[in-house]
Write a protein that holds these residues in place. Sequence first.
Motif, PDB file in Angstrom:
ATOM      1  N   ARG A  50      39.562  30.382  57.739  1.00 62.77           N
ATOM      2  CA  ARG A  50      39.758  30.409  56.282  1.00 62.77           C
ATOM      3  C   ARG A  50      40.371  31.734  55.843  1.00 62.77           C
ATOM      4  NH1 ARG A  50      33.996  31.884  53.601  1.00 62.77           N
ATOM      5  NH2 ARG A  50      32.964  32.597  55.501  1.00 62.77           N
ATOM      6  N   LEU A  54      43.948  32.476  54.080  1.00 59.17           N
ATOM      7  CA  LEU A  54      44.065  33.266  52.849  1.00 59.17           C
ATOM      8  C   LEU A  54      45.053  34.418  53.046  1.00 59.17           C
ATOM      9  CD1 LEU A  54      40.345  33.399  51.585  1.00 59.17           C
ATOM     10  CD2 LEU A  54      42.250  32.145  50.555  1.00 59.17           C
ATOM     11  N   VAL A 151      45.930  31.492  42.141  1.00 59.83           N
ATOM     12  CA  VAL A 151      44.600  31.904  42.591  1.00 59.83           C
ATOM     13  C   VAL A 151      44.342  31.206  43.918  1.00 59.83           C
ATOM     14  CG1 VAL A 151      42.111  31.786  42.126  1.00 59.83           C
ATOM     15  CG2 VAL A 151      43.723  32.187  40.240  1.00 59.83           C
ATOM     16  N   ALA A 152      43.778  31.923  44.877  1.00 57.11           N
ATOM     17  CA  ALA A 152      43.403  31.305  46.156  1.00 57.11           C
ATOM     18  C   ALA A 152      41.934  31.566  46.409  1.00 57.11           C
ATOM     19  CB  ALA A 152      44.245  31.874  47.297  1.00 57.11           C
ATOM     20  N   SER A 153      41.277  30.605  47.037  1.00 56.50           N
ATOM     21  CA  SER A 153      39.842  30.753  47.277  1.00 56.50           C
ATOM     22  C   SER A 153      39.424  29.930  48.486  1.00 56.50           C
ATOM     23  CB  SER A 153      39.061  30.284  46.044  1.00 56.50           C
ATOM     24  OG  SER A 153      37.671  30.356  46.289  1.00 56.50           O
ATOM     25  N   ASP A 154      38.319  30.357  49.093  1.00 50.94           N
ATOM     26  CA  ASP A 154      37.746  29.547  50.173  1.00 50.94           C
ATOM     27  C   ASP A 154      36.686  28.588  49.624  1.00 50.94           C
ATOM     28  OD1 ASP A 154      35.943  31.513  49.536  1.00 50.94           O
ATOM     29  OD2 ASP A 154      35.574  32.184  51.586  1.00 50.94           O
ATOM     30  N   ARG A 155      36.540  28.516  48.327  1.00 46.92           N
ATOM     31  CA  ARG A 155      35.605  27.566  47.707  1.00 46.92           C
ATOM     32  C   ARG A 155      36.378  26.649  46.789  1.00 46.92           C
ATOM     33  NH1 ARG A 155      33.210  28.101  51.646  1.00 46.92           N
ATOM     34  NH2 ARG A 155      32.075  29.993  52.087  1.00 46.92           N
ATOM     35  N   VAL A 156      36.087  25.384  46.906  1.00 45.47           N
ATOM     36  CA  VAL A 156      36.826  24.395  46.135  1.00 45.47           C
ATOM     37  C   VAL A 156      36.389  24.441  44.675  1.00 45.47           C
ATOM     38  CG1 VAL A 156      35.225  22.471  46.540  1.00 45.47           C
ATOM     39  CG2 VAL A 156      37.659  22.017  46.239  1.00 45.47           C
ATOM     40  N   VAL A 157      37.329  24.146  43.788  1.00 48.82           N
ATOM     41  CA  VAL A 157      37.060  24.240  42.364  1.00 48.82           C
ATOM     42  C   VAL A 157      35.862  23.359  41.974  1.00 48.82           C
ATOM     43  CG1 VAL A 157      38.687  22.371  41.771  1.00 48.82           C
ATOM     44  CG2 VAL A 157      38.159  24.127  40.088  1.00 48.82           C
ATOM     45  N   GLN A 163      31.070  24.166  51.321  1.00 49.28           N
ATOM     46  CA  GLN A 163      31.015  22.757  51.704  1.00 49.28           C
ATOM     47  C   GLN A 163      30.927  22.644  53.226  1.00 49.28           C
ATOM     48  OE1 GLN A 163      31.032  20.387  48.988  1.00 49.28           O
ATOM     49  NE2 GLN A 163      30.632  22.416  48.144  1.00 49.28           N
ATOM     50  N   SER A 164      30.561  21.466  53.701  1.00 45.95           N
ATOM     51  CA  SER A 164      30.466  21.212  55.134  1.00 45.95           C
ATOM     52  C   SER A 164      31.339  20.021  55.506  1.00 45.95           C
ATOM     53  CB  SER A 164      29.013  20.919  55.526  1.00 45.95           C
ATOM     54  OG  SER A 164      28.203  22.035  55.259  1.00 45.95           O
TER      55      SER A 164
ATOM     56  N   TYR B 293      42.061  26.954  49.272  1.00 43.92           N
ATOM     57  CA  TYR B 293      42.691  26.278  48.142  1.00 43.92           C
ATOM     58  C   TYR B 293      43.465  27.286  47.312  1.00 43.92           C
ATOM     59  CZ  TYR B 293      38.789  23.589  49.856  1.00 43.92           C
ATOM     60  OH  TYR B 293      37.908  22.969  50.699  1.00 43.92           O
ATOM     61  N   TYR B 302      47.361  22.940  42.180  1.00 40.58           N
ATOM     62  CA  TYR B 302      46.182  23.113  43.024  1.00 40.58           C
ATOM     63  C   TYR B 302      46.437  22.401  44.354  1.00 40.58           C
ATOM     64  CZ  TYR B 302      41.251  23.815  44.124  1.00 40.58           C
ATOM     65  OH  TYR B 302      40.080  24.231  44.703  1.00 40.58           O
TER      66      TYR B 302
END
Lengths: 243, 361
Positions: A50, A54, A151-157, A163-164, B293, B302
């Motif tokens: 991840r 990123l 915006v980038a993230s390792d967690r979904v909106v 999550q698994s 994401y 997105y």
Amino acid sequence: MTDLLNEKLRLLTEKYGVEPGRISGSAGKWFVEAAAGGRSVLLPHRVERRFQELKNIVNNGTLEELSTLRFANMSAGGDVRLALEREIDLAAWLAGSPVKSAFATADGGKRTVNALFKLVSGVSVCIECSNLLPAGRPVMDRHEIIAARGVASDRVVDTQVPQSSIYLIADGAAAEYTDVDSELFGLSEFEVTVVRAAFALLVKPELAGEWNRAAGRAAQVAAACLESVVAQRVVEFEEEVTK
Amino acid sequence: MKPLKIAMMSLTHGHTRKYYQTLRDNRKLDWVASCAEDLHAREVYELYKTGVPCYLSAEEMFAAHPDIEAVVLASANDRHMEQVRFCAGRGIHILSMKIPTFDMAEYDEMIRLCDKAGIVCQVELEMHYNPVVLRLRRLIEEGVLGRILSIQATNITLSPVWAFPWQGDPKASYGKVVPLRAGDSRFRGGALCDHPHIFDLIRWLTGSDFESVYAEVAPNLRSDLKVEDMMLVNGRMKNGVSFLFDPSWSRMEERLKVPAPGWEVFPKRMEVNLTVVGEKGVIACDCFGPNVYHNGAPNDRYTVQYTYFDEWIGLIDEFVDCIRNHRQPQINLKWHKHTIEAMNACYDSVAVNRLCAVPKA
């Protein structure tokens, strides 16, 4: 645990024809020693999928003009300082800029730390760390990179927790599984990153110097950050180029 | 072990580019050449700068590299029969794309040719090497769910036809031009042909074969396609497990000529999810998640940035092992035949609008 990691490392080095090495360490500090000699610190987070993605998103122009990084790391026990070191290194590495200044607040026992950083590039970073999750709970972390474009993230909106891949809901049992590496199937997500980090250094020994310097720098920043809790003043660091 | 001299042929399949890194990295392989179906395929191939020479005919490639031992047939479905014949005649081992052919007479001929030549023909069903699927299979084998009662699965993607036009061509994709049903202007060869994985996985996970299927097509999302893009399948395995499958192209796409960032309109362009219901509980499984994401360039939408696509490593490892150690791959032509028969039965069901039996494996 180390024996298992070394067994998996041996499988990779033999398969890909890489000089062998040996993993050592525990409790958040891991090392690899090449057969030819020389012990190097591992930065397992830098090979985690991840974070590599990123990093790609930052480097390939998907995001433009970084502004702010918002990181969190909550664990069940463990050393908050080591968690802080990890997050500091991630921030500097992902943003491609060293830390210029830091300011932190914490509880008396330093079980929870909130820190603000400024990178040399001007990017702001906030890191929240704590070790007060109930025993047995997996680490809950979050990494959000905010830029003028994207915006980038390792967690979904719309989700607050990791999550698994698999959710098992069965008679008297609930479990989650996330498997990310077929070649290292059977290891936990963290164990996979330790083996992959060791393998990365054995494949590319020249990385060792960079990782050793980065680990030292992150430790220095984390220590100063925790000291600033007492003094309650901003700590300034000398500029240093990170790769 | 002596590295296996391998080549790629045609380079028109959607999975072509996914082999490049593995073919370069795997020390058991020596990727010596490629041959493109046409100039366009070669131009696209050259964008990836593999450094491996690319020819415009198989004959030319084999003349220049007579030591080639195996090939990846990365071609349209209607090219497979001719290419299998070509390779079998030369004793060249084959890694076939996921649909060898929908013509069962051709399929039997492929089996005969490979058996006669004594070559390995492995079918590319990469989900067998996906770590989430490995975990799912282990959990089922450990009995955490007890007896399995039903499986619901999606294999849904964007439509690749704009980058790989043969997948929207009924003849090239299905092998012949067959109307979906009387009064319908569409033909066989669309989304179903692109998504055999869930038909294959249910056999692997349950250890059972198909008994019957009932399938429906919905109105197309892309009105200009000649083939179906939306399908749902209901059915039963011989051991009583009921299933519900969605093998659709239900995620919209930008009509790119070459896959690139910004291809997807829906955030996740490809999903293989399974829900397995047993007497003791339920497993929900996402074979390609979690990920990272973003909403950055090029379209500021997105978007799911995948973090795992390494199935090709295990797949190639098995292929080489089978060749060097004279073993049969788990997904060989004979085993896979029943999966293709079940997919054909889905089309038959659409045509007659009723439940159709699947021929016995």
